[in-house]
Motif scaffolding. Structure first.
Motif, PDB file in Angstrom:
ATOM      1  N   GLY A  68      -6.139  15.666  -1.342  1.00 56.28           N
ATOM      2  CA  GLY A  68      -4.724  16.017  -1.292  1.00 56.28           C
ATOM      3  C   GLY A  68      -4.168  15.832   0.110  1.00 56.28           C
ATOM      4  N   GLU A  69      -3.387  16.800   0.554  1.00 55.47           N
ATOM      5  CA  GLU A  69      -2.745  16.719   1.871  1.00 55.47           C
ATOM      6  C   GLU A  69      -3.664  17.151   3.012  1.00 55.47           C
ATOM      7  OE1 GLU A  69       1.262  18.462   2.083  1.00 55.47           O
ATOM      8  OE2 GLU A  69       1.081  18.689  -0.094  1.00 55.47           O
ATOM      9  N   THR A  70      -4.850  17.630   2.686  1.00 51.04           N
ATOM     10  CA  THR A  70      -5.705  18.198   3.736  1.00 51.04           C
ATOM     11  C   THR A  70      -6.369  17.152   4.615  1.00 51.04           C
ATOM     12  OG1 THR A  70      -7.672  18.326   2.328  1.00 51.04           O
ATOM     13  CG2 THR A  70      -6.179  20.237   2.315  1.00 51.04           C
ATOM     14  N   SER A 126       1.229   8.287   9.691  1.00 56.07           N
ATOM     15  CA  SER A 126       2.501   8.244  10.423  1.00 56.07           C
ATOM     16  C   SER A 126       3.708   8.650   9.579  1.00 56.07           C
ATOM     17  CB  SER A 126       2.729   6.847  11.017  1.00 56.07           C
ATOM     18  OG  SER A 126       2.803   5.887  10.004  1.00 56.07           O
ATOM     19  N   LEU A 127       3.628   8.508   8.274  1.00 56.29           N
ATOM     20  CA  LEU A 127       4.760   8.842   7.403  1.00 56.29           C
ATOM     21  C   LEU A 127       4.753  10.296   6.940  1.00 56.29           C
ATOM     22  CD1 LEU A 127       4.772   5.639   5.159  1.00 56.29           C
ATOM     23  CD2 LEU A 127       6.188   6.109   7.179  1.00 56.29           C
ATOM     24  N   GLY A 128       3.617  10.943   7.065  1.00 56.42           N
ATOM     25  CA  GLY A 128       3.517  12.330   6.592  1.00 56.42           C
ATOM     26  C   GLY A 128       3.157  12.388   5.119  1.00 56.42           C
ATOM     27  N   VAL A 129       3.687  13.379   4.434  1.00 59.20           N
ATOM     28  CA  VAL A 129       3.327  13.618   3.040  1.00 59.20           C
ATOM     29  C   VAL A 129       3.917  12.533   2.134  1.00 59.20           C
ATOM     30  CG1 VAL A 129       3.548  15.232   1.106  1.00 59.20           C
ATOM     31  CG2 VAL A 129       3.112  16.098   3.412  1.00 59.20           C
ATOM     32  N   VAL A 130       3.062  11.984   1.280  1.00 58.96           N
ATOM     33  CA  VAL A 130       3.453  10.973   0.292  1.00 58.96           C
ATOM     34  C   VAL A 130       2.816  11.341  -1.043  1.00 58.96           C
ATOM     35  CG1 VAL A 130       3.697   9.126   2.004  1.00 58.96           C
ATOM     36  CG2 VAL A 130       1.497   9.468   0.872  1.00 58.96           C
TER      37      VAL A 130
END
Length: 180
Positions: A68-70, A126-130
């Motif tokens: 996930g985002e981790t 670089s874009l963050g959360v996707v």
């Protein structure tokens, strides 16, 4: 907006054949020339697509599903293909891209993704959360970007030869992003 996975896969499966039909056995004038310093030829683009198949798209799908985002995705080396493409013919690269894409699509299908999986989130360096949906849509749009790029680079070879007709040829007016 979530994508339709089967529609996306149908595009991803066609890209290798489209590139093969356009490029295989063409004279090098069409496949090795670019638009100038810092730009890519059709040969370079195929190498880049192969490198992306191995190091970017499916590996990032797996990172989203597992972490996930981790965990952020590994940064993509946009020039990583250069060394790997050396001493290979365009025909070999086209075959390699076709094989790699087939394997990746087979593996993507084997994940049996459901609609709710497409909303899962990951972290781009670089874009963050996707979302997974955004990643898969980008994979398909990336193919289309490079099909457009190859057409533009090839047309560039005739930019002067077409004379006054250049004003009617949109592909010669496009100032796309050759090295991306």
């Amino acid at each position: 907006m979530a994508i339709n996975l089967e529609e996306t896969i149908s595009l991803l499966t066609r890209t290798p054949a489209a590139l093969d039909a356009l490029l295989r056995d063409l004279p090098e004038m069409w496949t090795l020339r670019n638009e100038g310093d810092g730009t890519w030829s059709a040969f370079d683009v195929i190498g880049h697509l192969i490198y992306g198949e191995r190091t970017d798209w499916l590996p990032r799908v797996k990172v989203i599903l597992k972490f996930g985002e981790t965990k952020a995705f590994e940064p993509f080396d946009r020039l990583g293909h250069v060394k790997e493409s050396q001493n290979k013919s365009l025909g070999i690269l086209l075959d390699e891209f076709s094989r790699q894409r087939s394997e990746n699509v087979r593996e993507l299908r084997a994940l049996n993704l459901r609609a709710q999986d497409l909303n899962r989130r990951g972290r781009h360096p670089s874009l963050g959360v996707v979302t997974l949906s955004e990643l898969l849509a980008t994979w398909a749009a990336h193919d289309l970007t490079h099909l457009h790029q190859i057409s533009r680079v090839m047309a560039h070879q005739y930019r002067e030869a077409v004379g006054p007709w250049s004003q009617y040829l949109g592909v010669l007016q496009c100032a796309g992003h050759s090295s991306s």
